[in-house]
Design a protein around this motif. Structure first.
Motif, PDB file in Angstrom:
ATOM      1  N   ASN A  83       0.858  -1.179   0.000  1.00 36.12           N
ATOM      2  CA  ASN A  83       0.000   0.000   0.000  1.00 36.12           C
ATOM      3  C   ASN A  83       0.895   1.231   0.000  1.00 36.12           C
ATOM      4  O   ASN A  83       1.690   1.433   0.910  1.00 36.12           O
ATOM      5  CB  ASN A  83      -0.906  -0.007   1.227  1.00 36.12           C
ATOM      6  N   MET A  84       0.756   2.070  -0.997  1.00 36.14           N
ATOM      7  CA  MET A  84       1.617   3.231  -1.152  1.00 36.14           C
ATOM      8  C   MET A  84       1.374   4.276  -0.053  1.00 36.14           C
ATOM      9  O   MET A  84       2.291   4.978   0.345  1.00 36.14           O
ATOM     10  CB  MET A  84       1.384   3.851  -2.523  1.00 36.14           C
ATOM     11  N   LYS A  85       0.147   4.367   0.448  1.00 33.63           N
ATOM     12  CA  LYS A  85      -0.166   5.377   1.468  1.00 33.63           C
ATOM     13  C   LYS A  85       0.463   5.055   2.808  1.00 33.63           C
ATOM     14  O   LYS A  85       0.942   5.942   3.501  1.00 33.63           O
ATOM     15  CB  LYS A  85      -1.671   5.515   1.614  1.00 33.63           C
ATOM     16  N   THR A  86       0.454   3.773   3.198  1.00 34.54           N
ATOM     17  CA  THR A  86       0.976   3.395   4.504  1.00 34.54           C
ATOM     18  C   THR A  86       2.370   2.792   4.423  1.00 34.54           C
ATOM     19  O   THR A  86       3.072   2.738   5.420  1.00 34.54           O
ATOM     20  CB  THR A  86       0.048   2.374   5.183  1.00 34.54           C
ATOM     21  N   GLY A  87       2.752   2.302   3.263  1.00 32.83           N
ATOM     22  CA  GLY A  87       4.036   1.635   3.113  1.00 32.83           C
ATOM     23  C   GLY A  87       4.014   0.214   3.628  1.00 32.83           C
ATOM     24  O   GLY A  87       5.031  -0.464   3.650  1.00 32.83           O
ATOM     25  N   GLY A  88       2.844  -0.260   4.043  1.00 29.05           N
ATOM     26  CA  GLY A  88       2.721  -1.607   4.599  1.00 29.05           C
ATOM     27  C   GLY A  88       2.436  -2.653   3.540  1.00 29.05           C
ATOM     28  O   GLY A  88       1.843  -2.372   2.493  1.00 29.05           O
ATOM     29  N   LYS A  89       2.854  -3.859   3.846  1.00 26.10           N
ATOM     30  CA  LYS A  89       2.607  -4.993   2.953  1.00 26.10           C
ATOM     31  C   LYS A  89       1.174  -5.461   3.139  1.00 26.10           C
ATOM     32  O   LYS A  89       0.730  -5.692   4.257  1.00 26.10           O
ATOM     33  CB  LYS A  89       3.588  -6.111   3.290  1.00 26.10           C
ATOM     34  N   ILE A  90       0.459  -5.579   2.020  1.00 25.38           N
ATOM     35  CA  ILE A  90      -0.913  -6.067   2.064  1.00 25.38           C
ATOM     36  C   ILE A  90      -0.929  -7.578   1.972  1.00 25.38           C
ATOM     37  O   ILE A  90      -1.626  -8.256   2.718  1.00 25.38           O
ATOM     38  CB  ILE A  90      -1.762  -5.450   0.930  1.00 25.38           C
ATOM     39  N   GLY A  91      -0.178  -8.137   1.056  1.00 28.17           N
ATOM     40  CA  GLY A  91      -0.145  -9.580   0.881  1.00 28.17           C
ATOM     41  C   GLY A  91       0.360  -9.954  -0.497  1.00 28.17           C
ATOM     42  O   GLY A  91       1.167  -9.249  -1.083  1.00 28.17           O
ATOM     43  N   CYS A 143      -9.360 -11.971   1.858  1.00 30.84           N
ATOM     44  CA  CYS A 143      -8.849 -11.447   0.595  1.00 30.84           C
ATOM     45  C   CYS A 143      -9.361 -10.034   0.375  1.00 30.84           C
ATOM     46  O   CYS A 143     -10.437  -9.666   0.833  1.00 30.84           O
ATOM     47  CB  CYS A 143      -9.279 -12.330  -0.565  1.00 30.84           C
ATOM     48  N   ILE A 144      -8.583  -9.253  -0.331  1.00 30.39           N
ATOM     49  CA  ILE A 144      -8.933  -7.874  -0.650  1.00 30.39           C
ATOM     50  C   ILE A 144      -9.011  -7.746  -2.167  1.00 30.39           C
ATOM     51  O   ILE A 144      -8.130  -8.231  -2.875  1.00 30.39           O
ATOM     52  CB  ILE A 144      -7.866  -6.902  -0.109  1.00 30.39           C
ATOM     53  N   ILE A 145     -10.063  -7.097  -2.654  1.00 32.61           N
ATOM     54  CA  ILE A 145     -10.212  -6.853  -4.085  1.00 32.61           C
ATOM     55  C   ILE A 145      -9.681  -5.453  -4.381  1.00 32.61           C
ATOM     56  O   ILE A 145     -10.162  -4.466  -3.827  1.00 32.61           O
ATOM     57  CB  ILE A 145     -11.677  -6.976  -4.523  1.00 32.61           C
ATOM     58  N   ILE A 146      -8.667  -5.373  -5.242  1.00 36.57           N
ATOM     59  CA  ILE A 146      -8.058  -4.094  -5.608  1.00 36.57           C
ATOM     60  C   ILE A 146      -8.311  -3.863  -7.100  1.00 36.57           C
ATOM     61  O   ILE A 146      -7.791  -4.599  -7.937  1.00 36.57           O
ATOM     62  CB  ILE A 146      -6.551  -4.096  -5.313  1.00 36.57           C
ATOM     63  N   PRO A 147      -9.116  -2.832  -7.438  1.00 43.11           N
ATOM     64  CA  PRO A 147      -9.360  -2.539  -8.857  1.00 43.11           C
ATOM     65  C   PRO A 147      -8.061  -2.174  -9.579  1.00 43.11           C
ATOM     66  O   PRO A 147      -7.136  -1.631  -8.980  1.00 43.11           O
ATOM     67  CB  PRO A 147     -10.306  -1.335  -8.811  1.00 43.11           C
ATOM     68  N   VAL A 148      -8.016  -2.473 -10.849  1.00 41.83           N
ATOM     69  CA  VAL A 148      -6.815  -2.247 -11.650  1.00 41.83           C
ATOM     70  C   VAL A 148      -6.447  -0.768 -11.694  1.00 41.83           C
ATOM     71  O   VAL A 148      -5.259  -0.427 -11.719  1.00 41.83           O
ATOM     72  CB  VAL A 148      -7.010  -2.814 -13.077  1.00 41.83           C
ATOM     73  N   ASP A 168      -7.198   3.498   0.163  1.00 38.13           N
ATOM     74  CA  ASP A 168      -7.395   4.235   1.410  1.00 38.13           C
ATOM     75  C   ASP A 168      -7.562   3.294   2.593  1.00 38.13           C
ATOM     76  O   ASP A 168      -6.952   3.468   3.623  1.00 38.13           O
ATOM     77  CB  ASP A 168      -8.616   5.154   1.295  1.00 38.13           C
ATOM     78  N   CYS A 169      -8.436   2.339   2.436  1.00 40.71           N
ATOM     79  CA  CYS A 169      -8.665   1.395   3.527  1.00 40.71           C
ATOM     80  C   CYS A 169      -8.960   0.037   2.930  1.00 40.71           C
ATOM     81  O   CYS A 169      -9.142  -0.116   1.735  1.00 40.71           O
ATOM     82  CB  CYS A 169      -9.819   1.871   4.416  1.00 40.71           C
TER      83      CYS A 169
END
Length: 84
Positions: A13-21, A57-62, A78-79
């Motif tokens: 995640n670019m906003k937090t710098g954290g790894k999502i998966g 699981c998280i759905i991230i639009p292209v 964002d969240c």
């Protein structure tokens, strides 16, 4: 780029710098034959707890993908409210 190569990359995640998966699947529009979203298996230290029900699981639009690099995929979300 082959899908198997994308599965090996960390999703950050670019906003937090954290790894999502990691990417576990993709969502394809059969009419337009385009990728609509990445389905990311959420990173968890407690994978054994989720063994029977499956990992969240998280759905991230292209359109939320910023960059696909050699080792990571940067996304701008964002969240994490699109958890399935």
């Amino acid at each position: 780029m082959r899908f198997i190569c994308m599965q090996r990359k960390d999703v950050i995640n670019m906003k937090t710098g954290g790894k999502i998966g990691y990417i576990s699947d993709i969502e394809i529009d059969p009419v337009c034959k385009t990728i609509q979203a990445l389905i990311v298996e959420k990173f968890s230290l407690f994978k054994l707890i989720c063994f029977f029900k499956g990992p969240p699981c998280i759905i991230i639009p292209v359109d939320r993908i910023i960059n696909i690099g050699e080792d990571v995929i940067l996304v701008d979300i964002d969240c994490e409210e699109t958890i399935i």
